[in-house]
Motif scaffolding. Structure first.
Motif, PDB file in Angstrom:
ATOM      1  N   GLY A 194       0.898  -1.202  -0.058  1.00 53.83           N
ATOM      2  CA  GLY A 194       0.053  -0.043  -0.077  1.00 53.83           C
ATOM      3  C   GLY A 194       0.918   1.241   0.101  1.00 53.83           C
ATOM      4  N   SER A 195       2.111   1.258  -0.228  1.00 52.55           N
ATOM      5  CA  SER A 195       2.936   2.221  -0.005  1.00 52.55           C
ATOM      6  C   SER A 195       3.224   3.131  -1.283  1.00 52.55           C
ATOM      7  N   GLY A 196       2.535   2.475  -2.867  1.00 56.61           N
ATOM      8  CA  GLY A 196       2.479   3.193  -3.891  1.00 56.61           C
ATOM      9  C   GLY A 196       3.511   2.427  -4.864  1.00 56.61           C
ATOM     10  N   LYS A 197       4.242   1.452  -4.610  1.00 57.29           N
ATOM     11  CA  LYS A 197       5.242   1.043  -5.520  1.00 57.29           C
ATOM     12  C   LYS A 197       4.534   0.300  -6.710  1.00 57.29           C
ATOM     13  N   SER A 198       3.738  -0.260  -6.672  1.00 57.77           N
ATOM     14  CA  SER A 198       3.068  -0.901  -7.892  1.00 57.77           C
ATOM     15  C   SER A 198       2.221  -0.156  -8.635  1.00 57.77           C
ATOM     16  N   VAL A 199       1.654   1.039  -7.975  1.00 53.21           N
ATOM     17  CA  VAL A 199       0.881   1.804  -8.896  1.00 53.21           C
ATOM     18  C   VAL A 199       1.751   2.887  -9.515  1.00 53.21           C
ATOM     19  N   THR A 200       3.014   3.063  -9.054  1.00 53.68           N
ATOM     20  CA  THR A 200       3.900   3.927  -9.765  1.00 53.68           C
ATOM     21  C   THR A 200       4.398   3.256 -11.064  1.00 53.68           C
ATOM     22  N   SER A 201       4.720   1.868 -11.100  1.00 52.61           N
ATOM     23  CA  SER A 201       5.083   1.250 -12.269  1.00 52.61           C
ATOM     24  C   SER A 201       3.863   0.983 -13.301  1.00 52.61           C
ATOM     25  N   MET A 202       2.769   0.850 -12.704  1.00 52.21           N
ATOM     26  CA  MET A 202       1.715   0.801 -13.578  1.00 52.21           C
ATOM     27  C   MET A 202       1.378   2.187 -14.103  1.00 52.21           C
ATOM     28  N   ALA A 203       1.728   3.287 -13.709  1.00 52.81           N
ATOM     29  CA  ALA A 203       1.541   4.512 -14.038  1.00 52.81           C
ATOM     30  C   ALA A 203       2.475   4.586 -15.287  1.00 52.81           C
ATOM     31  N   ILE A 204       3.945   4.216 -15.094  1.00 48.12           N
ATOM     32  CA  ILE A 204       4.909   4.335 -16.312  1.00 48.12           C
ATOM     33  C   ILE A 204       4.318   3.558 -17.304  1.00 48.12           C
ATOM     34  N   MET A 205       3.769   2.386 -17.315  1.00 45.13           N
ATOM     35  CA  MET A 205       3.457   1.516 -18.215  1.00 45.13           C
ATOM     36  C   MET A 205       2.116   1.986 -18.948  1.00 45.13           C
ATOM     37  N   GLY A 206       1.292   2.766 -18.247  1.00 44.01           N
ATOM     38  CA  GLY A 206       0.198   3.407 -19.011  1.00 44.01           C
ATOM     39  C   GLY A 206      -1.027   2.349 -18.730  1.00 44.01           C
ATOM     40  N   LEU A 207      -0.960   1.506 -17.586  1.00 46.05           N
ATOM     41  CA  LEU A 207      -1.817   0.519 -17.292  1.00 46.05           C
ATOM     42  C   LEU A 207      -2.946   0.635 -16.217  1.00 46.05           C
ATOM     43  N   LEU A 208      -2.958   1.953 -15.889  1.00 47.38           N
ATOM     44  CA  LEU A 208      -3.737   2.335 -14.791  1.00 47.38           C
ATOM     45  C   LEU A 208      -5.428   2.296 -15.295  1.00 47.38           C
ATOM     46  N   ASP A 209      -6.352   2.005 -14.392  1.00 49.94           N
ATOM     47  CA  ASP A 209      -7.520   2.077 -14.634  1.00 49.94           C
ATOM     48  C   ASP A 209      -8.054   3.355 -15.106  1.00 49.94           C
ATOM     49  N   SER A 210      -8.997   3.446 -15.716  1.00 51.51           N
ATOM     50  CA  SER A 210      -9.799   4.827 -16.139  1.00 51.51           C
ATOM     51  C   SER A 210     -10.192   5.511 -14.877  1.00 51.51           C
ATOM     52  N   ASN A 211     -10.234   4.994 -13.750  1.00 55.38           N
ATOM     53  CA  ASN A 211     -10.716   5.777 -12.649  1.00 55.38           C
ATOM     54  C   ASN A 211      -9.657   6.429 -11.910  1.00 55.38           C
ATOM     55  N   ALA A 212      -8.381   6.300 -12.325  1.00 50.53           N
ATOM     56  CA  ALA A 212      -7.152   6.779 -11.904  1.00 50.53           C
ATOM     57  C   ALA A 212      -7.169   8.364 -12.495  1.00 50.53           C
ATOM     58  N   HIS A 213      -6.718   9.342 -11.547  1.00 54.26           N
ATOM     59  CA  HIS A 213      -6.264  10.652 -11.841  1.00 54.26           C
ATOM     60  C   HIS A 213      -4.825  10.909 -11.950  1.00 54.26           C
ATOM     61  N   VAL A 214      -4.152  11.077 -12.880  1.00 54.99           N
ATOM     62  CA  VAL A 214      -2.681  10.993 -12.858  1.00 54.99           C
ATOM     63  C   VAL A 214      -2.174  12.539 -13.196  1.00 54.99           C
ATOM     64  N   GLU A 215      -1.299  12.934 -12.291  1.00 58.09           N
ATOM     65  CA  GLU A 215      -0.723  14.348 -12.502  1.00 58.09           C
ATOM     66  C   GLU A 215       0.886  14.057 -12.635  1.00 58.09           C
ATOM     67  N   GLY A 216       1.499  15.284 -13.157  1.00 62.31           N
ATOM     68  CA  GLY A 216       3.055  15.181 -13.057  1.00 62.31           C
ATOM     69  C   GLY A 216       3.661  14.808 -14.303  1.00 62.31           C
ATOM     70  N   ARG A 217       4.787  14.414 -14.521  1.00 63.42           N
ATOM     71  CA  ARG A 217       5.431  13.998 -15.778  1.00 63.42           C
ATOM     72  C   ARG A 217       6.196  12.697 -15.757  1.00 63.42           C
ATOM     73  N   ILE A 218       5.878  11.952 -16.750  1.00 64.87           N
ATOM     74  CA  ILE A 218       7.005  10.804 -16.930  1.00 64.87           C
ATOM     75  C   ILE A 218       7.790  11.004 -18.472  1.00 64.87           C
ATOM     76  N   ASP A 219       8.943  11.463 -18.170  1.00 66.03           N
ATOM     77  CA  ASP A 219       9.534  11.560 -19.469  1.00 66.03           C
ATOM     78  C   ASP A 219      10.529  10.561 -19.844  1.00 66.03           C
ATOM     79  N   PHE A 220      10.032   9.972 -21.296  1.00 69.58           N
ATOM     80  CA  PHE A 220      10.919   8.982 -21.618  1.00 69.58           C
ATOM     81  C   PHE A 220      11.615   9.346 -22.977  1.00 69.58           C
ATOM     82  N   GLU A 221      12.810   9.646 -22.796  1.00 66.41           N
ATOM     83  CA  GLU A 221      13.696  10.119 -23.938  1.00 66.41           C
ATOM     84  C   GLU A 221      13.368  11.393 -24.318  1.00 66.41           C
TER      85      GLU A 221
END
Length: 720
Positions: A51-78
């Motif tokens: 519950g510390s947010g480890k897996s949610v962080t990885s899913m956000a990077i992969m773009g695999l979060l549920d539509s219920n998720a609200h994501v803010e910030g930046r994930i820059d790949f190259e």
């Protein structure tokens, strides 16, 4: 496998990532402002409790979060923000540039397609011009690289034909199929035996070396992350609380939460010298977050300033000196300066409780009453073929000629890989019925003897079972009071006696008596396990069978349960028969250990002697595979990697069951190999460090006054 860059250029940058989910209880703040730069060819470990947010962080990077998720910030790949890409655009990156390895390999493998078909999909999706011959050749190359034997033939197999470790290898092969720039491994070794875990970590290192990929390794096992990571981020309540190089995190932790995680981990390479230091309380609710530091309610050093506002990550110095990718040490703690100035360790922060003296501390083992005596126990299961008649086509020897004994106030641990017969041994003892072969005596009574119903009930009261999953013994429809009262009613206790006893039990396991009106789902996993232990203690047992009781718990919760078991044993003199695949836990809790392989005991004796001076090649391999929470030690040690998996338990093996995987076997002469292939080794006894072995009975060996004595089933202990 060519064309990748070996530079340490930044390939992925995460800036102030925040992820929220809407729920009936309110907004869940799953990730709250994590930032990091990931360089090519390096490994970032992300650790923390569930519950510390480890897996949610990885899913956000992969773009695999549920539509219920609200994501803010930046994930820059190259240089491109992944959060601005559509799902179709992300699909072009997933599997080709960014790959993921899941905890459960069956999440990534389709059971109705062959391994070859799924390898083909991973390749052709991003390389449509590949010919069938090229696809097959590349698939064989990848499976060979990750250590799957007979790779060409195994392409036609289905996922269920593979063991858990082999399935994880297939997933890794699929992840590296297109030479990705970033690999995210989310708890890839959590459900695996230590030997298979060591193989998977070795495969991951090979994959990273071959592809030059950056690796994000998510785990709650600090020993594993010590062996593979360059830098570590410690997360708590959705946000990072400490970030530094792996050496600094382990040698100079600053955040009290990080200290607590490290202090809660038993070490397999050292004899027990003190109690574990559990982190008090439970993880913070991510819906109703406190105004100040989210760890304040659990932190021994919390002050008024900690509750006034949440501390931000601040740099405390360039402490990753000597590394090409030195990471500045950053921490989110108001008391960091004080901790640094006073060179405080986790023992200074959390304090050290003294162990409760055992009531048998001054009683030699041979003078204690025998609680359990098992001799030559055998349990088989028939394997039936398909069709209407369901004819017997084979026999599984789950337990094969096992002998052991336990005395008052001691813990005997059964260890070994999955399928070695540990849990079946426990179930045979708990069954309290005549075994298929051999004998079981409890408190001097043969369970096969004719007994009245009352006598058998009294025997049942003395033996209780604690399961790996506490919900196996807790009815979710009943409040805790009724769960604990049930066995007491069977004993005929009055309502007043039951009320008094339930209050005693709750306090005994460290819970509040006024919580008995709650239901199991209102407690955390560690609290539910405490309730399961309380229920087992309700009838004052003298032997408790513990089947992986802490394997599903975070290390901080695990430490509290292990301390509880230790205290209960010292107070009550109860004996434990303990099954575990976590050898660090076994080293800390057990007094004696028996190593099982394919239904046989291959080595047994005093826990410190077996761990410090293993004699059987299988024991040596098991212990070498156990991760140690010490980066310097991990990088210098040599591991014994076993080839393949356990043989099928239906296979009729005339000689040594371990010969097909034994590293020592490969070094023997042809004549010595013939002995291993044709003669089953007998258990023999001898002192630690001896050059040979002398005959001795199992029970005699376990009952000797010299704790250094142990037994080993190997023809060539002098060679080993």
């Amino acid at each position: 496998m060519n064309g990748f860059r070996k530079t340490h250029d930044t390939i992925l940058s995460v800036h102030d990532l925040r992820v929220n989910f809407a729920s009936e209880a309110g907004t869940v703040h799953a990730v709250r402002g994590i930032s990091f730069d990931l360089k090519r060819g390096t490994t970032l470990g992300i650790v923390g409790e569930s519950g510390s947010g480890k897996s949610v962080t990885s899913m956000a990077i992969m773009g695999l979060l549920d539509s219920n998720a609200h994501v803010e910030g930046r994930i820059d790949f190259e240089g491109e923000n992944l959060l601005e890409k559509t799902d179709a655009q992300m699909s072009e990156l997933r599997g080709k540039r960014i790959a993921m390895i899941f905890q459960d390999p069956l999440s990534a493998l389709t059971p109705v397609y062959t391994i070859g078909q799924q390898m083909r999909e991973a390749l052709v999706t991003h390389n449509p011009d590949m010919s069938e011959d090229e696809v097959r050749a590349r698939s064989v190359e990848l499976l060979t690289l990750v250590g799957i034997p007979n790779a060409e033939q195994r392409l036609n197999a289905f996922p269920h034909h593979f063991s858990g470790g082999m399935r994880q290898r297939v997933v890794i092969a699929m992840a590296i199929a297109n030479n990705p720039d970033v690999i995210i491994a989310d708890e890839p070794t959590t459900a695996l035996d230590v030997t298979i875990q060591a193989q998977i970590l070795d495969v991951l290192r090979t994959a990273q070396k071959e592809t030059g990929a950056a690796l994000i390794f998510i785990t709650h096992d600090l020993g594993v992350v010590a062996s593979i990571a360059d830098d570590i981020i410690v997360m708590y309540a959705g946000r990072p609380v400490e970030h530094a190089s792996v050496g600094e995190i382990f040698s100079h932790p600053v955040m009290p939460y990080t200290m607590g995680l490290l202090g809660a981990v038993p070490r397999p390479d050292q004899a027990k010298n003190a109690r574990l230091v559990p982190i008090p309380g439970s993880p913070t609710n991510l819906v109703n977050l406190p105004e100040g530091c989210s760890f304040a309610d659990r932190c021994p050093m919390a002050a008024d300033i900690c509750r006034a506002g949440e501390p931000q990550m601040e740099e405390i110095g360039e402490l990753g000196v000597g590394s090409e990718t030195a990471q500045a040490h950053r921490v989110a703690c108001y008391r960091a300066g004080e901790i640094l100035a006073q060179h405080m360790t986790f023992r200074d922060v959390y304090g050290m409780e003294e162990s409760i003296p055992s009531i048998f501390a001054d009683v030699p083992r041979e003078q204690r009453q025998m609680v359990l005596n098992v001799e030559h126990l055998t349990k088989t299961f028939s394997v039936s073929g398909g069709g209407f008649l369901r004819r017997r086509v084979g026999t599984v020897y789950a337990v094969n000629d096992v002998s052991l004994d336990i005395r008052e106030g001691e813990t005997v641990a059964l260890v070994g890989e999955s399928g070695s017969g540990k849990s079946t041994t426990l179930l045979q003892v708990m069954n309290l019925a005549a075994p298929e072969q051999g004998s079981i005596e409890l408190f001097g009574t043969d369970v096969a003897a004719k007994m009245s119903r009352k006598e058998r009930q009294m025997l049942h009261e003395k033996v209780q079972y604690v399961f790996q999953d506490p919900m196996s013994s807790l009815d979710p429809r009943l409040p805790i009071y009724d769960i604990l009262a049930e066995p007491l009613k069977v004993l005929g206790m009055s309502k007043q006696e039951i009320n008094t006893r339930i209050g005693e039990l709750m306090e005994l396991v460290g819970l509040k008596p006024d919580q008995v009106d709650r239901f199991p789902n209102q407690f955390s996993g560690g609290q539910r396990q405490r309730i399961a232990i309380a229920r087992a203690l309700a009838v004052n047992p003298r032997l408790i069978l513990l089947d992986e009781p802490v394997s599903a718990l975070d290390v901080s919760i695990q430490a509290g349960v292990l301390n509880l078991l230790e205290d209960l044993q010292n107070k009550l003199g109860v004996a434990y028969l303990f099954v575990a695949h976590n050898l660090s836990v076994v080293r800390h809790l057990a007094s004696r250990v028996a190593v099982m392989y394919l239904g046989h005991i291959v080595e047994a004796g005093d826990v410190d002697e077996v761990f410090d001076h293993p004699q059987h090649p299988y024991t040596k391999a098991l212990l070498s595979a156990v991760p140690v929470p010490d980066p310097e030690y991990e990088r210098q040690r040599e591991r014994i990697i076993l080839d393949g998996d356990l043989p099928s338990p239906t296979e009729k093996i005339e000689g040594c069951a371990f010969a097909s995987r034994c590293p020592l076997y490969k070094q023997l002469s042809e004549e010595q190999k013939r002995v291993c292939d044709t003669q089953r080794p007998s258990l023999v006894g001898g002192a630690a460090g001896s050059e040979g072995a002398v005959s001795a009975g199992f029970a005699d060996s376990l009952s000797t006054e010299r704790n250094t004595d142990r037994i080993v089933a190997c023809h060539w202990t002098n060679v080993a």
